[in-house]
Write a protein that holds these residues in place. Structure first.
Motif, PDB file in Angstrom:
ATOM      1  N   ARG A 221     -13.515  23.253 -78.954  1.00 52.73           N
ATOM      2  CA  ARG A 221     -13.480  22.487 -77.699  1.00 52.73           C
ATOM      3  C   ARG A 221     -14.879  22.344 -77.108  1.00 52.73           C
ATOM      4  N   ALA A 222     -15.680  23.399 -77.261  1.00 54.36           N
ATOM      5  CA  ALA A 222     -17.040  23.360 -76.711  1.00 54.36           C
ATOM      6  C   ALA A 222     -17.922  22.366 -77.455  1.00 54.36           C
ATOM      7  N   MET A 252     -13.076  19.046 -87.172  1.00 53.42           N
ATOM      8  CA  MET A 252     -13.769  18.348 -86.083  1.00 53.42           C
ATOM      9  C   MET A 252     -14.362  17.016 -86.546  1.00 53.42           C
ATOM     10  N   LEU A 253     -14.460  16.797 -87.853  1.00 51.20           N
ATOM     11  CA  LEU A 253     -14.932  15.503 -88.359  1.00 51.20           C
ATOM     12  C   LEU A 253     -13.959  14.382 -87.973  1.00 51.20           C
ATOM     13  N   ASP A 254     -12.704  14.741 -87.716  1.00 45.38           N
ATOM     14  CA  ASP A 254     -11.690  13.762 -87.332  1.00 45.38           C
ATOM     15  C   ASP A 254     -11.452  13.731 -85.831  1.00 45.38           C
ATOM     16  N   ASP A 257     -13.882  12.722 -80.299  1.00 46.38           N
ATOM     17  CA  ASP A 257     -15.160  12.826 -79.591  1.00 46.38           C
ATOM     18  C   ASP A 257     -16.316  12.566 -80.564  1.00 46.38           C
ATOM     19  N   THR A 258     -17.090  11.520 -80.301  1.00 47.95           N
ATOM     20  CA  THR A 258     -18.189  11.143 -81.194  1.00 47.95           C
ATOM     21  C   THR A 258     -19.238  12.231 -81.304  1.00 47.95           C
ATOM     22  N   TYR A 259     -19.564  12.882 -80.168  1.00 47.88           N
ATOM     23  CA  TYR A 259     -20.559  13.937 -80.196  1.00 47.88           C
ATOM     24  C   TYR A 259     -20.101  15.092 -81.108  1.00 47.88           C
ATOM     25  N   HIS A 262     -20.541  14.198 -84.754  1.00 47.65           N
ATOM     26  CA  HIS A 262     -21.939  14.285 -85.196  1.00 47.65           C
ATOM     27  C   HIS A 262     -22.343  15.751 -85.432  1.00 47.65           C
ATOM     28  N   GLN A 263     -21.942  16.640 -84.522  1.00 51.35           N
ATOM     29  CA  GLN A 263     -22.296  18.041 -84.686  1.00 51.35           C
ATOM     30  C   GLN A 263     -21.621  18.624 -85.917  1.00 51.35           C
ATOM     31  N   ALA A 264     -20.370  18.283 -86.125  1.00 50.00           N
ATOM     32  CA  ALA A 264     -19.654  18.807 -87.289  1.00 50.00           C
ATOM     33  C   ALA A 264     -20.308  18.340 -88.593  1.00 50.00           C
ATOM     34  N   ALA A 265     -20.680  17.063 -88.644  1.00 53.37           N
ATOM     35  CA  ALA A 265     -21.334  16.522 -89.834  1.00 53.37           C
ATOM     36  C   ALA A 265     -22.687  17.194 -90.061  1.00 53.37           C
TER      37      ALA A 265
END
Length: 266
Positions: A221-222, A252-254, A257-259, A262-265
């Protein structure tokens, strides 16, 4: 020449040999000469005398070094603090801890290094004197505790996570992460909701060091936090958790939230 040789060897040996060298420095009058030079009108002579007294290992020099902690020249104060750290003792610890209120940040860093080198002997004085320190001193004290990692101060650090000052809350989270007690996981999870983003960022980083499975979903969530550092620390925390954390990052890739995507990738 003899003074230089004795001081040089005193740094290289321990135990009986060191005590013999200290006794020789004292009996030959070098220590009394150095104590007298603490009152020199030249600041560099006072600084050199303080440093050499620390190297001498003669504990009676402590009472003469303590007043030097009030010297008008910061370098003299720092040399005296280093000497007191080498000589040890409760009075030495108290003086160095109070000196964390130094306005100069570089001085505070050097004092923090001295206290860290003294180990667990400084812990109780740091917690007892915490309320009397200014903000710079408080942050340094929390950093020192994080570096020493004493388990018994975890409850005390936990109370600092509710401090009115955001920087104190953030550093307390960092110190708890360094200690790594898994029982602090619920407290750090709550800190992920703090109104100040540095606190949230440090809580996420701490959770990554502790690596409790119950922190995985809160860290996910964070990753949707508005602040980049919070998102980044949360993703790095998950990365540190091994296969479970990697699975969470893949989920989280799915995310919507776009941000977070990006962080997950990344």
């Amino acid at each position: 020449v003899l003074e230089r040789v004795l001081l040089d060897h005193a740094q290289r040996v321990r135990g009986v040999e060191q005590r013999r060298l200290s006794r020789a420095l004292d009996e030959l009058g070098f220590v009394d000469d150095l104590i007298a030079r603490l009152d020199s009108g030249l600041w560099w002579q006072r600084a050199e005398a303080a440093e050499k007294l620390g190297l001498s290992g003669v504990t009676r020099a402590r009472e003469h070094l303590i007043p030097v902690m009030e010297d008008e020249v910061s370098e003299v104060r720092l040399r005296a603090a280093k000497a007191l750290g080498e000589l040890g003792g409760k009075a030495s610890v108290r003086e160095i801890v109070h000196a964390l209120n130094e306005p100069n940040r570089w001085s505070t860093i050097r004092l923090a290094d001295i206290l860290t080198g003294m180990g667990r002997a400084v812990v109780d004085e740091l917690t007892a004197s915490f309320a009397s320190l200014n903000l710079t001193g408080k942050l340094a004290a929390l950093d020192i505790l994080g570096r020493i990692r004493p388990l018994h101060v975890v409850p005390w650090l936990g109370r600092r996570v509710s401090d009115i000052e955001p920087d104190v809350r953030a550093r307390a989270c960092h110190a708890l992460g360094c200690i790594g007690d898994p029982h602090t996981t619920p407290l750090l999870i709550r800190a992920l909701e703090d109104e100040a983003w540095p606190v949230r960022a440090m809580a996420a980083k701490a959770l990554g060091k502790i690596a409790s499975p119950e922190a995985i979903e809160p860290l996910c969530r964070a990753m949707c936090d508005p602040q980049w550092w919070v998102r980044s620390n949360s993703a790095q925390a998950l990365r540190r958790m091994g296969s479970r954390g990697a699975e969470a990052l893949e989920r989280m890739l799915d995310s919507d939230d776009t941000y977070a995507n990006h962080q997950a990738a990344s």
